[in-house]
Design a protein around this motif. Structure first.
Motif, PDB file in Angstrom:
ATOM      1  N   LEU A  54       0.833  -1.209   0.000  1.00 37.49           N
ATOM      2  CA  LEU A  54       0.000   0.000   0.000  1.00 37.49           C
ATOM      3  C   LEU A  54       0.865   1.255   0.000  1.00 37.49           C
ATOM      4  CD1 LEU A  54      -2.804  -1.058   2.504  1.00 37.49           C
ATOM      5  CD2 LEU A  54      -3.035  -0.740   0.034  1.00 37.49           C
ATOM      6  N   ILE A  55       1.966   1.225   0.743  1.00 35.83           N
ATOM      7  CA  ILE A  55       2.880   2.369   0.758  1.00 35.83           C
ATOM      8  C   ILE A  55       3.511   2.566  -0.613  1.00 35.83           C
ATOM      9  CG2 ILE A  55       5.092   3.197   1.675  1.00 35.83           C
ATOM     10  CD1 ILE A  55       4.277   2.034   4.378  1.00 35.83           C
ATOM     11  N   ASP A  56       3.879   1.457  -1.277  1.00 31.88           N
ATOM     12  CA  ASP A  56       4.416   1.560  -2.643  1.00 31.88           C
ATOM     13  C   ASP A  56       3.399   2.210  -3.578  1.00 31.88           C
ATOM     14  OD1 ASP A  56       6.763   0.378  -1.868  1.00 31.88           O
ATOM     15  OD2 ASP A  56       6.269  -1.611  -2.642  1.00 31.88           O
ATOM     16  N   LEU A  57       2.140   1.800  -3.456  1.00 29.97           N
ATOM     17  CA  LEU A  57       1.084   2.387  -4.284  1.00 29.97           C
ATOM     18  C   LEU A  57       0.958   3.883  -4.014  1.00 29.97           C
ATOM     19  CD1 LEU A  57      -1.419   2.328  -6.124  1.00 29.97           C
ATOM     20  CD2 LEU A  57      -2.766   1.624  -4.132  1.00 29.97           C
ATOM     21  N   PHE A  58       0.971   4.255  -2.733  1.00 29.10           N
ATOM     22  CA  PHE A  58       0.861   5.670  -2.386  1.00 29.10           C
ATOM     23  C   PHE A  58       2.017   6.470  -2.974  1.00 29.10           C
ATOM     24  CE2 PHE A  58       1.983   9.327   0.118  1.00 29.10           C
ATOM     25  CZ  PHE A  58       0.779   9.967   0.330  1.00 29.10           C
ATOM     26  N   GLU A  59       3.242   5.986  -2.781  1.00 29.45           N
ATOM     27  CA  GLU A  59       4.414   6.743  -3.216  1.00 29.45           C
ATOM     28  C   GLU A  59       4.448   6.893  -4.736  1.00 29.45           C
ATOM     29  OE1 GLU A  59       6.146   8.462  -1.349  1.00 29.45           O
ATOM     30  OE2 GLU A  59       5.795   7.613   0.639  1.00 29.45           O
ATOM     31  N   GLN A  60       4.045   5.861  -5.476  1.00 25.13           N
ATOM     32  CA  GLN A  60       4.007   5.975  -6.936  1.00 25.13           C
ATOM     33  C   GLN A  60       2.950   6.992  -7.367  1.00 25.13           C
ATOM     34  OE1 GLN A  60       3.678   2.149  -8.930  1.00 25.13           O
ATOM     35  NE2 GLN A  60       5.093   1.210  -7.484  1.00 25.13           N
ATOM     36  N   THR A  61       1.802   6.973  -6.691  1.00 24.67           N
ATOM     37  CA  THR A  61       0.738   7.916  -7.024  1.00 24.67           C
ATOM     38  C   THR A  61       1.150   9.338  -6.659  1.00 24.67           C
ATOM     39  OG1 THR A  61      -0.886   6.170  -6.566  1.00 24.67           O
ATOM     40  CG2 THR A  61      -1.720   8.422  -6.750  1.00 24.67           C
ATOM     41  N   TRP A  62       1.781   9.502  -5.501  1.00 25.54           N
ATOM     42  CA  TRP A  62       2.248  10.819  -5.052  1.00 25.54           C
ATOM     43  C   TRP A  62       3.243  11.410  -6.042  1.00 25.54           C
ATOM     44  CZ3 TRP A  62       0.990  14.124  -1.110  1.00 25.54           C
ATOM     45  CH2 TRP A  62       1.899  15.144  -0.803  1.00 25.54           C
ATOM     46  N   ALA A  63       4.142  10.572  -6.553  1.00 23.49           N
ATOM     47  CA  ALA A  63       5.207  11.055  -7.438  1.00 23.49           C
ATOM     48  C   ALA A  63       4.649  11.655  -8.733  1.00 23.49           C
ATOM     49  CB  ALA A  63       6.171   9.913  -7.762  1.00 23.49           C
ATOM     50  N   ARG A  64       3.521  11.133  -9.221  1.00 20.06           N
ATOM     51  CA  ARG A  64       2.980  11.658 -10.479  1.00 20.06           C
ATOM     52  C   ARG A  64       1.814  12.622 -10.259  1.00 20.06           C
ATOM     53  NH1 ARG A  64       1.588   6.122 -10.595  1.00 20.06           N
ATOM     54  NH2 ARG A  64      -0.637   5.730 -10.313  1.00 20.06           N
ATOM     55  N   ALA A  65       1.457  12.884  -9.008  1.00 22.50           N
ATOM     56  CA  ALA A  65       0.350  13.796  -8.702  1.00 22.50           C
ATOM     57  C   ALA A  65       0.789  15.250  -8.825  1.00 22.50           C
ATOM     58  CB  ALA A  65      -0.177  13.516  -7.299  1.00 22.50           C
ATOM     59  N   ARG A  66      -0.194  16.147  -8.920  1.00 21.97           N
ATOM     60  CA  ARG A  66       0.069  17.587  -9.041  1.00 21.97           C
ATOM     61  C   ARG A  66      -0.084  18.269  -7.687  1.00 21.97           C
ATOM     62  NH1 ARG A  66      -3.887  16.485 -12.725  1.00 21.97           N
ATOM     63  NH2 ARG A  66      -5.383  17.848 -11.711  1.00 21.97           N
ATOM     64  N   GLU A  67       0.601  19.389  -7.532  1.00 26.56           N
ATOM     65  CA  GLU A  67       0.480  20.154  -6.299  1.00 26.56           C
ATOM     66  C   GLU A  67      -0.936  20.721  -6.172  1.00 26.56           C
ATOM     67  OE1 GLU A  67       2.617  20.393  -3.919  1.00 26.56           O
ATOM     68  OE2 GLU A  67       4.325  19.446  -4.921  1.00 26.56           O
ATOM     69  N   ALA A  68      -1.507  20.638  -4.979  1.00 24.32           N
ATOM     70  CA  ALA A  68      -2.875  21.118  -4.761  1.00 24.32           C
ATOM     71  C   ALA A  68      -2.976  22.633  -4.828  1.00 24.32           C
ATOM     72  CB  ALA A  68      -3.379  20.632  -3.404  1.00 24.32           C
ATOM     73  N   LEU A  92       0.126  32.080 -22.328  1.00 23.60           N
ATOM     74  CA  LEU A  92       0.520  31.783 -20.951  1.00 23.60           C
ATOM     75  C   LEU A  92      -0.457  30.805 -20.286  1.00 23.60           C
ATOM     76  CD1 LEU A  92       1.599  35.331 -19.693  1.00 23.60           C
ATOM     77  CD2 LEU A  92       3.074  33.419 -20.351  1.00 23.60           C
ATOM     78  N   ALA A  93      -1.744  30.956 -20.577  1.00 21.38           N
ATOM     79  CA  ALA A  93      -2.745  30.046 -20.017  1.00 21.38           C
ATOM     80  C   ALA A  93      -2.532  28.632 -20.543  1.00 21.38           C
ATOM     81  CB  ALA A  93      -4.148  30.533 -20.348  1.00 21.38           C
ATOM     82  N   VAL A  94      -2.254  28.521 -21.830  1.00 27.22           N
ATOM     83  CA  VAL A  94      -2.008  27.204 -22.425  1.00 27.22           C
ATOM     84  C   VAL A  94      -0.753  26.577 -21.836  1.00 27.22           C
ATOM     85  CG1 VAL A  94      -1.314  26.034 -24.556  1.00 27.22           C
ATOM     86  CG2 VAL A  94      -3.252  27.622 -24.565  1.00 27.22           C
ATOM     87  N   LEU A  95       0.279  27.380 -21.636  1.00 28.94           N
ATOM     88  CA  LEU A  95       1.514  26.858 -21.041  1.00 28.94           C
ATOM     89  C   LEU A  95       1.259  26.356 -19.620  1.00 28.94           C
ATOM     90  CD1 LEU A  95       4.145  29.492 -22.250  1.00 28.94           C
ATOM     91  CD2 LEU A  95       3.926  27.104 -22.989  1.00 28.94           C
ATOM     92  N   ALA A  96       0.441  27.093 -18.856  1.00 34.02           N
ATOM     93  CA  ALA A  96       0.092  26.655 -17.500  1.00 34.02           C
ATOM     94  C   ALA A  96      -0.635  25.328 -17.547  1.00 34.02           C
ATOM     95  CB  ALA A  96      -0.754  27.720 -16.803  1.00 34.02           C
ATOM     96  N   TYR A  97      -1.551  25.197 -18.510  1.00 35.31           N
ATOM     97  CA  TYR A  97      -2.301  23.936 -18.660  1.00 35.31           C
ATOM     98  C   TYR A  97      -1.358  22.789 -19.010  1.00 35.31           C
ATOM     99  CZ  TYR A  97      -5.104  20.324 -20.860  1.00 35.31           C
ATOM    100  OH  TYR A  97      -5.649  19.116 -21.196  1.00 35.31           O
ATOM    101  N   LEU A  98      -0.463  23.015 -19.954  1.00 36.78           N
ATOM    102  CA  LEU A  98       0.447  21.961 -20.383  1.00 36.78           C
ATOM    103  C   LEU A  98       1.398  21.539 -19.276  1.00 36.78           C
ATOM    104  CD1 LEU A  98       1.287  23.194 -23.995  1.00 36.78           C
ATOM    105  CD2 LEU A  98      -0.228  21.315 -23.322  1.00 36.78           C
ATOM    106  N   ARG A  99       1.830  22.501 -18.451  1.00 38.81           N
ATOM    107  CA  ARG A  99       2.698  22.140 -17.321  1.00 38.81           C
ATOM    108  C   ARG A  99       1.956  21.214 -16.370  1.00 38.81           C
ATOM    109  NH1 ARG A  99       4.551  27.585 -17.662  1.00 38.81           N
ATOM    110  NH2 ARG A  99       2.998  28.233 -16.123  1.00 38.81           N
ATOM    111  N   GLY A 100       0.688  21.519 -16.097  1.00 43.66           N
ATOM    112  CA  GLY A 100      -0.099  20.667 -15.209  1.00 43.66           C
ATOM    113  C   GLY A 100      -0.377  19.312 -15.806  1.00 43.66           C
ATOM    114  N   ALA A 101      -0.691  19.265 -17.118  1.00 50.13           N
ATOM    115  CA  ALA A 101      -1.033  18.004 -17.770  1.00 50.13           C
ATOM    116  C   ALA A 101       0.175  17.091 -17.923  1.00 50.13           C
ATOM    117  CB  ALA A 101      -1.636  18.283 -19.154  1.00 50.13           C
ATOM    118  N   ALA A 102       1.383  17.680 -17.922  1.00 53.25           N
ATOM    119  CA  ALA A 102       2.582  16.883 -18.133  1.00 53.25           C
ATOM    120  C   ALA A 102       3.058  16.181 -16.878  1.00 53.25           C
ATOM    121  CB  ALA A 102       3.719  17.768 -18.663  1.00 53.25           C
ATOM    122  N   ARG A 103       2.493  16.507 -15.722  1.00 58.57           N
ATOM    123  CA  ARG A 103       2.933  15.892 -14.476  1.00 58.57           C
ATOM    124  C   ARG A 103       2.546  14.426 -14.434  1.00 58.57           C
ATOM    125  NH1 ARG A 103       4.625  18.295  -9.944  1.00 58.57           N
ATOM    126  NH2 ARG A 103       4.973  20.517 -10.040  1.00 58.57           N
TER     127      ARG A 103
END
Length: 241
Positions: free
Chosen positions: A154-168, A230-241
């Motif tokens: 379960l910890i492995d699952l959490f850490e893998q998910t955390w690594a690809r998640a976006r900042e809140a 700039l808005a598109v760049l912000a979107y792409l930065r978020g989508a690339a995480r």
């Protein structure tokens, strides 16, 4: 490592764990009583030094129950507990829940956001984990897991998910689902009229959504910057995480 590879590795690890546990008593308890689950979680919160949590939906608590839950989290943080929480992006579509996430994040319960489906999981230290019995929002009961090999998985699952998640705290999370749809289409290079046709709305409505996106992403009018880009760049930065 891409998501499919990491999930395949996790599935393989789960198969290994199941194989290792055949014929061995497994320390997993099934609790049907939600009040008993809350009591055991409260006990773990008072004694643990670290909490990893995943929530597919926001808390159903309101009023006094929500205030009590908030105080419990704040008390644990003051005591020195380390908290990290992953929430599904839909949680931030509710202004009240989004405000709670930002508040808790600011005081030390670090949050990240994912778009993929997740299950409700709480892991205290490497000692005990709580997993919702059925993957339905607010369903009663939980599995209480103390088996170390399962907790490690379960910890492995959490850490893998955390690594690809976006900042809140990213401004992108302030957008409504419709605004995100508009921005996604703009990122494909479409004009306002093309976006309007794709979403079956008026071009004037698209203009209002785009203006709202600029405000929420804090993109002021300047002579030097193209807010649309700039808005598109912000979107792409978020989508690339």
């Amino acid at each position: 490592m891409d998501e499919s590879a990491s999930l395949a590795q996790l599935a393989h690890r789960l198969e290994e764990v199941v194989g290792e546990l055949r014929g061995i008593p497994v320390d997993v308890e099934r609790l049907e009583d939600s009040e008993l689950v809350r009591h055991q979680i409260a006990q773990a919160t008072r004694s643990a030094g670290e909490l990893r949590a995943m929530h597919p939906v926001g808390s159903p608590e309101k009023g006094r129950q929500e205030q009590k839950s908030r105080r419990s989290v704040l008390d644990a943080l003051r005591r020195g507990m380390t908290m990290r929480t992953i929430v599904h992006a839909s949680v931030l579509d509710d202004p009240r829940k989004a405000a709670r996430v930002r508040e808790l994040h600011a005081v030390g319960n670090l949050h990240r956001v994912v778009d993929e489906p997740i299950q409700q999981v709480l892991v205290f230290d490497r000692t005990v984990a709580f997993v919702r019995i059925t993957p339905v929002a607010y369903s009663p009961g939980a599995l209480v897991i103390r088996q170390q090999s399962l907790i490690t998985t379960l910890i492995d699952l959490f850490e893998q998910t955390w690594a690809r998640a976006r900042e809140a705290t990213e401004p992108m999370h302030r957008l409504t689902p419709r605004e995100r749809e508009v921005l996604a289409l703009l990122a494909e290079g479409r004009s306002n009229s093309a976006v309007a046709r794709a979403l079956s709305i008026t071009e004037a409505a698209v203009g209002k959504h785009v203006a709202s996106v600029f405000v929420k992403l804090e993109l002021p009018v300047t002579q030097d910057d193209n807010r649309r880009v700039l808005a598109v760049l912000a979107y792409l930065r978020g989508a690339a995480r």
